[in-house]
Design a protein around this motif. Structure first.
Motif, PDB file in Angstrom:
ATOM      1  N   ASP A  50       0.832  -1.193   0.000  1.00  0.00           N
ATOM      2  CA  ASP A  50       0.000   0.000   0.000  1.00  0.00           C
ATOM      3  C   ASP A  50       0.870   1.247   0.000  1.00  0.00           C
ATOM      4  OD1 ASP A  50      -2.722  -0.449  -0.253  1.00  0.00           O
ATOM      5  OD2 ASP A  50      -2.970  -1.016   1.837  1.00  0.00           O
ATOM      6  N   ALA A  51       0.368   2.306  -0.622  1.00  0.00           N
ATOM      7  CA  ALA A  51       1.048   3.595  -0.639  1.00  0.00           C
ATOM      8  C   ALA A  51       0.691   4.380   0.614  1.00  0.00           C
ATOM      9  CB  ALA A  51       0.639   4.385  -1.881  1.00  0.00           C
ATOM     10  N   SER A  52       1.538   5.352   0.935  1.00  0.00           N
ATOM     11  CA  SER A  52       1.191   6.296   1.994  1.00  0.00           C
ATOM     12  C   SER A  52       0.121   7.239   1.453  1.00  0.00           C
ATOM     13  CB  SER A  52       2.421   7.099   2.415  1.00  0.00           C
ATOM     14  OG  SER A  52       2.837   7.943   1.351  1.00  0.00           O
ATOM     15  N   GLU A  53      -0.477   8.022   2.344  1.00  0.00           N
ATOM     16  CA  GLU A  53      -1.498   8.969   1.894  1.00  0.00           C
ATOM     17  C   GLU A  53      -0.925   9.968   0.895  1.00  0.00           C
ATOM     18  OE1 GLU A  53      -4.726   9.573   5.352  1.00  0.00           O
ATOM     19  OE2 GLU A  53      -2.693  10.123   5.957  1.00  0.00           O
ATOM     20  N   ALA A  89      -3.061  15.722   1.875  1.00  0.00           N
ATOM     21  CA  ALA A  89      -3.375  14.311   1.655  1.00  0.00           C
ATOM     22  C   ALA A  89      -4.202  13.688   2.774  1.00  0.00           C
ATOM     23  CB  ALA A  89      -2.092  13.518   1.425  1.00  0.00           C
ATOM     24  N   PRO A  90      -3.864  13.907   4.065  1.00  0.00           N
ATOM     25  CA  PRO A  90      -4.701  13.311   5.120  1.00  0.00           C
ATOM     26  C   PRO A  90      -6.167  13.760   5.054  1.00  0.00           C
ATOM     27  CG  PRO A  90      -2.591  14.021   6.017  1.00  0.00           C
ATOM     28  CD  PRO A  90      -2.679  14.585   4.624  1.00  0.00           C
ATOM     29  N   VAL A 129      -6.245   3.057   3.717  1.00  0.00           N
ATOM     30  CA  VAL A 129      -5.474   4.131   3.095  1.00  0.00           C
ATOM     31  C   VAL A 129      -5.297   5.314   4.039  1.00  0.00           C
ATOM     32  CG1 VAL A 129      -6.115   3.529   0.742  1.00  0.00           C
ATOM     33  CG2 VAL A 129      -7.561   5.106   2.036  1.00  0.00           C
ATOM     34  N   THR A 130      -6.043   5.342   5.121  1.00  0.00           N
ATOM     35  CA  THR A 130      -5.959   6.457   6.054  1.00  0.00           C
ATOM     36  C   THR A 130      -5.058   6.108   7.234  1.00  0.00           C
ATOM     37  OG1 THR A 130      -7.209   7.850   7.601  1.00  0.00           O
ATOM     38  CG2 THR A 130      -8.096   5.676   7.146  1.00  0.00           C
ATOM     39  N   ARG A 148       3.129  -0.222   4.838  1.00  0.00           N
ATOM     40  CA  ARG A 148       3.196  -0.566   3.417  1.00  0.00           C
ATOM     41  C   ARG A 148       2.751  -1.994   3.132  1.00  0.00           C
ATOM     42  NH1 ARG A 148       5.694   3.621   0.624  1.00  0.00           N
ATOM     43  NH2 ARG A 148       5.743   5.406   2.040  1.00  0.00           N
ATOM     44  N   LEU A 149       2.963  -2.907   4.045  1.00  0.00           N
ATOM     45  CA  LEU A 149       2.525  -4.288   3.857  1.00  0.00           C
ATOM     46  C   LEU A 149       1.008  -4.353   3.891  1.00  0.00           C
ATOM     47  CD1 LEU A 149       5.035  -5.928   6.348  1.00  0.00           C
ATOM     48  CD2 LEU A 149       5.217  -5.938   3.848  1.00  0.00           C
ATOM     49  N   ARG A 150       0.471  -5.352   3.193  1.00  0.00           N
ATOM     50  CA  ARG A 150      -0.979  -5.451   3.072  1.00  0.00           C
ATOM     51  C   ARG A 150      -1.411  -6.902   3.244  1.00  0.00           C
ATOM     52  NH1 ARG A 150      -5.199  -2.688   0.568  1.00  0.00           N
ATOM     53  NH2 ARG A 150      -6.757  -4.069  -0.340  1.00  0.00           N
ATOM     54  N   LYS A 151      -2.510  -7.114   3.971  1.00  0.00           N
ATOM     55  CA  LYS A 151      -3.088  -8.461   4.047  1.00  0.00           C
ATOM     56  C   LYS A 151      -3.487  -8.922   2.646  1.00  0.00           C
ATOM     57  CE  LYS A 151      -6.458  -7.148   6.680  1.00  0.00           C
ATOM     58  NZ  LYS A 151      -7.706  -7.150   7.472  1.00  0.00           N
TER      59      LYS A 151
END
Length: 244
Positions: free
Chosen positions: A67-70, A91-92, A132-133, A160-163
């Protein structure tokens, strides 16, 4: 097996919280997003573009399990044609408004009481969520008075890791200090939540039966069987007794 569970991790979306349709709330969020970026595009054109880009980003993140940061999400994927400094700085706020355009998120009716009771019974609690938040979940935990119940909060947008990547579960276990075999996970997704939990070697996986998730989940040809299926969070109190 239950006697060996020391830590219970939770998913959040459609597990601890659900989305309620609220058109006035949605309209305010969409108007706020348009005002924040100062767009000259029409409402329909902007949100059609954002939906298309969001779907493309989601497809990529589900493939790479990253995943990307916001800031990256909005400057690189969602609004790359806008001033990057302005977009990055906001972005937030953009993420929260984008999330709110789906509807109003509220805790399940029995979520707060169940969390507090499990904490009182001596279980260590944590969060592992694809999101994403970076602020919405901690803000909810504080607002509903359960922040003190959770020892670790692992959000995919921050790590950054994602299920279902097992590494996000291993990271959570290292942070909370409990071996995987002594951890349980509670989630709603019949594929990635069960797959990731079992691949990480967790001692137990509990799926909450959420019709909205099942309607959206596409058949993958994979079958994963959780240890328990519940229809309300309060049923966890029957699975996890008082710890000695």
């Amino acid at each position: 097996m239950t006697a060996n569970i020391q830590t219970i991790f939770f998913d959040v979306g459609n597990t601890l919280r659900i989305v309620l349709p609220d058109q006035e709330f949605i309209d305010r969020a969409e108007a706020g997003l348009m005002e924040l970026i100062g767009t000259t595009e029409s409402h329909d054109a902007l949100f059609a573009k954002l939906e298309e880009r969001w779907k493309a980003y989601r497809k990529q993140s589900k493939t790479t399990l990253l995943d990307a940061s916001e800031g990256e999400l909005w400057t690189q994927y969602m609004l790359p044609e806008y001033d990057p400094n302005m977009i990055f700085a906001n972005a937030p706020k953009l993420t929260r408004l984008w999330r709110d355009h789906d509807g109003r998120r509220v805790a399940r009716p029995d979520a707060v009481a169940t969390i507090k009771e499990l904490h009182r019974r001596g279980y260590t609690l944590g969060i592992i969520a694809n999101t994403v938040t970076e602020t919405e979940i901690p803000d909810w935990m504080a607002a509903d008075g359960v922040a003190q119940c959770f020892k670790t909060t692992i959000l995919s947008s921050k790590v950054r890791l994602r299920k279902p990547d097992p590494d996000i579960y291993h990271l959570a276990c290292r942070c909370i200090g409990t071996p995987e075999a002594n951890c349980a996970y509670v989630g709603d997704n019949p594929v990635r939540d069960v797959e990731g939990t079992q691949a990480a070697g967790f001692g137990m996986m509990i799926r909450i039966d959420e019709p909205d998730t099942l309607n959206k989940e596409k058949a993958t040809g994979k079958e994963f069987t959780p240890d328990h299926v519940i229809t309300s969070l309060s049923e966890l109190l029957d699975i996890f007794p008082e710890r000695a």
